[in-house]
Design a protein around this motif. Structure first.
Motif, PDB file in Angstrom:
ATOM      1  N   PHE A 133       0.840  -1.187   0.000  1.00  0.00           N
ATOM      2  CA  PHE A 133       0.000   0.000   0.000  1.00  0.00           C
ATOM      3  C   PHE A 133       0.879   1.242   0.000  1.00  0.00           C
ATOM      4  O   PHE A 133       2.063   1.168   0.337  1.00  0.00           O
ATOM      5  CB  PHE A 133      -0.957   0.002   1.209  1.00  0.00           C
ATOM      6  CG  PHE A 133      -0.273  -0.225   2.517  1.00  0.00           C
ATOM      7  CD1 PHE A 133       0.323   0.814   3.210  1.00  0.00           C
ATOM      8  CD2 PHE A 133      -0.209  -1.499   3.064  1.00  0.00           C
ATOM      9  CE1 PHE A 133       0.968   0.597   4.419  1.00  0.00           C
ATOM     10  CE2 PHE A 133       0.424  -1.726   4.274  1.00  0.00           C
ATOM     11  CZ  PHE A 133       1.009  -0.667   4.943  1.00  0.00           C
ATOM     12  N   PRO A 134       0.330   2.390  -0.351  1.00  0.00           N
ATOM     13  CA  PRO A 134       1.123   3.624  -0.349  1.00  0.00           C
ATOM     14  C   PRO A 134       1.398   4.077   1.080  1.00  0.00           C
ATOM     15  O   PRO A 134       0.571   3.904   1.971  1.00  0.00           O
ATOM     16  CB  PRO A 134       0.242   4.637  -1.083  1.00  0.00           C
ATOM     17  CG  PRO A 134      -1.120   4.067  -1.063  1.00  0.00           C
ATOM     18  CD  PRO A 134      -1.018   2.587  -0.853  1.00  0.00           C
ATOM     19  N   GLN A 135       2.567   4.626   1.269  1.00  0.00           N
ATOM     20  CA  GLN A 135       2.933   5.145   2.588  1.00  0.00           C
ATOM     21  C   GLN A 135       2.257   6.479   2.819  1.00  0.00           C
ATOM     22  O   GLN A 135       2.277   7.351   1.964  1.00  0.00           O
ATOM     23  CB  GLN A 135       4.456   5.316   2.655  1.00  0.00           C
ATOM     24  CG  GLN A 135       4.941   5.865   3.984  1.00  0.00           C
ATOM     25  CD  GLN A 135       6.445   5.926   4.044  1.00  0.00           C
ATOM     26  OE1 GLN A 135       7.121   5.004   3.602  1.00  0.00           O
ATOM     27  NE2 GLN A 135       6.967   7.000   4.587  1.00  0.00           N
ATOM     28  N   THR A 136       1.605   6.623   3.975  1.00  0.00           N
ATOM     29  CA  THR A 136       0.999   7.906   4.326  1.00  0.00           C
ATOM     30  C   THR A 136       1.689   8.520   5.540  1.00  0.00           C
ATOM     31  O   THR A 136       1.804   9.732   5.630  1.00  0.00           O
ATOM     32  CB  THR A 136      -0.513   7.762   4.615  1.00  0.00           C
ATOM     33  OG1 THR A 136      -0.697   6.848   5.690  1.00  0.00           O
ATOM     34  CG2 THR A 136      -1.255   7.277   3.386  1.00  0.00           C
ATOM     35  N   GLU A 137       2.122   7.680   6.475  1.00  0.00           N
ATOM     36  CA  GLU A 137       2.842   8.173   7.652  1.00  0.00           C
ATOM     37  C   GLU A 137       4.246   8.621   7.238  1.00  0.00           C
ATOM     38  O   GLU A 137       4.822   8.081   6.300  1.00  0.00           O
ATOM     39  CB  GLU A 137       2.973   7.071   8.707  1.00  0.00           C
ATOM     40  CG  GLU A 137       1.685   6.673   9.374  1.00  0.00           C
ATOM     41  CD  GLU A 137       1.202   7.668  10.406  1.00  0.00           C
ATOM     42  OE1 GLU A 137       1.997   8.491  10.896  1.00  0.00           O
ATOM     43  OE2 GLU A 137       0.015   7.606  10.732  1.00  0.00           O
ATOM     44  N   ASP A 138       4.785   9.591   7.958  1.00  0.00           N
ATOM     45  CA  ASP A 138       6.166  10.037   7.736  1.00  0.00           C
ATOM     46  C   ASP A 138       6.830  10.175   9.102  1.00  0.00           C
ATOM     47  O   ASP A 138       7.089  11.272   9.573  1.00  0.00           O
ATOM     48  CB  ASP A 138       6.197  11.342   6.949  1.00  0.00           C
ATOM     49  CG  ASP A 138       7.603  11.703   6.500  1.00  0.00           C
ATOM     50  OD1 ASP A 138       8.461  10.799   6.433  1.00  0.00           O
ATOM     51  OD2 ASP A 138       7.852  12.891   6.230  1.00  0.00           O
ATOM     52  N   MET A 171       3.197   1.489  11.073  1.00  0.00           N
ATOM     53  CA  MET A 171       2.088   2.274  11.604  1.00  0.00           C
ATOM     54  C   MET A 171       0.932   2.308  10.595  1.00  0.00           C
ATOM     55  O   MET A 171      -0.217   2.099  10.975  1.00  0.00           O
ATOM     56  CB  MET A 171       2.548   3.689  11.950  1.00  0.00           C
ATOM     57  CG  MET A 171       3.610   3.739  13.053  1.00  0.00           C
ATOM     58  SD  MET A 171       3.139   2.911  14.574  1.00  0.00           S
ATOM     59  CE  MET A 171       1.832   3.979  15.127  1.00  0.00           C
ATOM     60  N   ASP A 172       1.242   2.545   9.328  1.00  0.00           N
ATOM     61  CA  ASP A 172       0.201   2.548   8.287  1.00  0.00           C
ATOM     62  C   ASP A 172      -0.494   1.193   8.208  1.00  0.00           C
ATOM     63  O   ASP A 172      -1.709   1.128   8.017  1.00  0.00           O
ATOM     64  CB  ASP A 172       0.803   2.857   6.908  1.00  0.00           C
ATOM     65  CG  ASP A 172       1.094   4.326   6.680  1.00  0.00           C
ATOM     66  OD1 ASP A 172       0.498   5.173   7.361  1.00  0.00           O
ATOM     67  OD2 ASP A 172       1.925   4.618   5.797  1.00  0.00           O
ATOM     68  N   GLY A 173       0.281   0.124   8.337  1.00  0.00           N
ATOM     69  CA  GLY A 173      -0.252  -1.229   8.174  1.00  0.00           C
ATOM     70  C   GLY A 173      -0.813  -1.847   9.435  1.00  0.00           C
ATOM     71  O   GLY A 173      -1.204  -3.012   9.426  1.00  0.00           O
ATOM     72  N   LYS A 174      -0.825  -1.067  10.527  1.00  0.00           N
ATOM     73  CA  LYS A 174      -1.353  -1.556  11.805  1.00  0.00           C
ATOM     74  C   LYS A 174      -0.686  -2.885  12.203  1.00  0.00           C
ATOM     75  O   LYS A 174      -1.351  -3.873  12.530  1.00  0.00           O
ATOM     76  CB  LYS A 174      -2.868  -1.685  11.749  1.00  0.00           C
ATOM     77  CG  LYS A 174      -3.545  -0.342  11.516  1.00  0.00           C
ATOM     78  CD  LYS A 174      -5.029  -0.438  11.411  1.00  0.00           C
ATOM     79  CE  LYS A 174      -5.732   0.853  11.171  1.00  0.00           C
ATOM     80  NZ  LYS A 174      -5.066   1.976  10.607  1.00  0.00           N
ATOM     81  N   CYS A 175       0.633  -2.861  12.151  1.00  0.00           N
ATOM     82  CA  CYS A 175       1.425  -4.060  12.441  1.00  0.00           C
ATOM     83  C   CYS A 175       1.739  -4.173  13.926  1.00  0.00           C
ATOM     84  O   CYS A 175       1.718  -3.185  14.663  1.00  0.00           O
ATOM     85  CB  CYS A 175       2.730  -4.020  11.655  1.00  0.00           C
ATOM     86  SG  CYS A 175       2.463  -4.114   9.878  1.00  0.00           S
ATOM     87  N   ILE A 176       2.068  -5.391  14.317  1.00  0.00           N
ATOM     88  CA  ILE A 176       2.466  -5.679  15.690  1.00  0.00           C
ATOM     89  C   ILE A 176       3.984  -5.667  15.805  1.00  0.00           C
ATOM     90  O   ILE A 176       4.533  -5.267  16.816  1.00  0.00           O
ATOM     91  CB  ILE A 176       1.909  -7.048  16.126  1.00  0.00           C
ATOM     92  CG1 ILE A 176       0.395  -7.029  16.095  1.00  0.00           C
ATOM     93  CG2 ILE A 176       2.415  -7.433  17.512  1.00  0.00           C
ATOM     94  CD1 ILE A 176      -0.242  -8.393  16.317  1.00  0.00           C
TER      95      ILE A 176
END
Length: 135
Positions: free
Chosen positions: A74-79, A96-101
């Motif tokens: 997916f495209p990165q939105t967080e910086d 953070m964008d991908g809601k990863c653990i």
């Protein structure tokens, strides 16, 4: 379980096998969800190409394409800017964008963070130990 995999882990899996390859097998079997951005995939490919040149253009034991295809991109939105090596910030931003653990890495700059918000940064061995403990 959603994770981001650092470039060094993907390259190690492809060229050297071992525990990094075990992690990639979990991704390929869809037992673990790996996420990436186009920028991360480009870094994976550039590193793989460079290592392949250094190894005399030998045939790769594992193809990168199925690994890439098994990842959600997916495209990165967080910086996010938290790493002492700014080039590694793309992994924390993706997590953070991908809601990863987890971010799974062998990079000392990332591992030195230990955690960013709800994302834990662990080695391949630590991740596999935690994954197997879950049953």
């Amino acid at each position: 379980m959603r994770i981001v995999i650092d470039t060094n882990v993907v390259a190690s899996a492809i060229f050297f096998g071992g525990r990094p390859e075990e992690l990639i097998e979990l991704v390929l079997c869809h037992r673990v969800e790996a996420v990436a951005t186009d920028r991360i995939l480009a870094e994976y490919q550039a590193t793989i190409d460079d290592l392949q040149k250094r190894h005399g253009g030998e045939h790769l034991p594992i193809s990168a394409m199925p690994i890439f295809a098994a990842m959600e991109v997916f495209p990165q939105t967080e910086d996010i800017k938290v790493c002492r090596n700014p080039d590694d910030d793309k992994f924390t931003s993706c997590a953070m964008d991908g809601k990863c653990i987890y971010i799974v890495s062998g990079d000392k700059d990332l591992l030195s963070l230990g955690r960013h918000e709800n994302v834990e940064i662990v080695t391949v061995v630590q991740f596999l130990d935690r994954f197997s403990a879950r049953g």
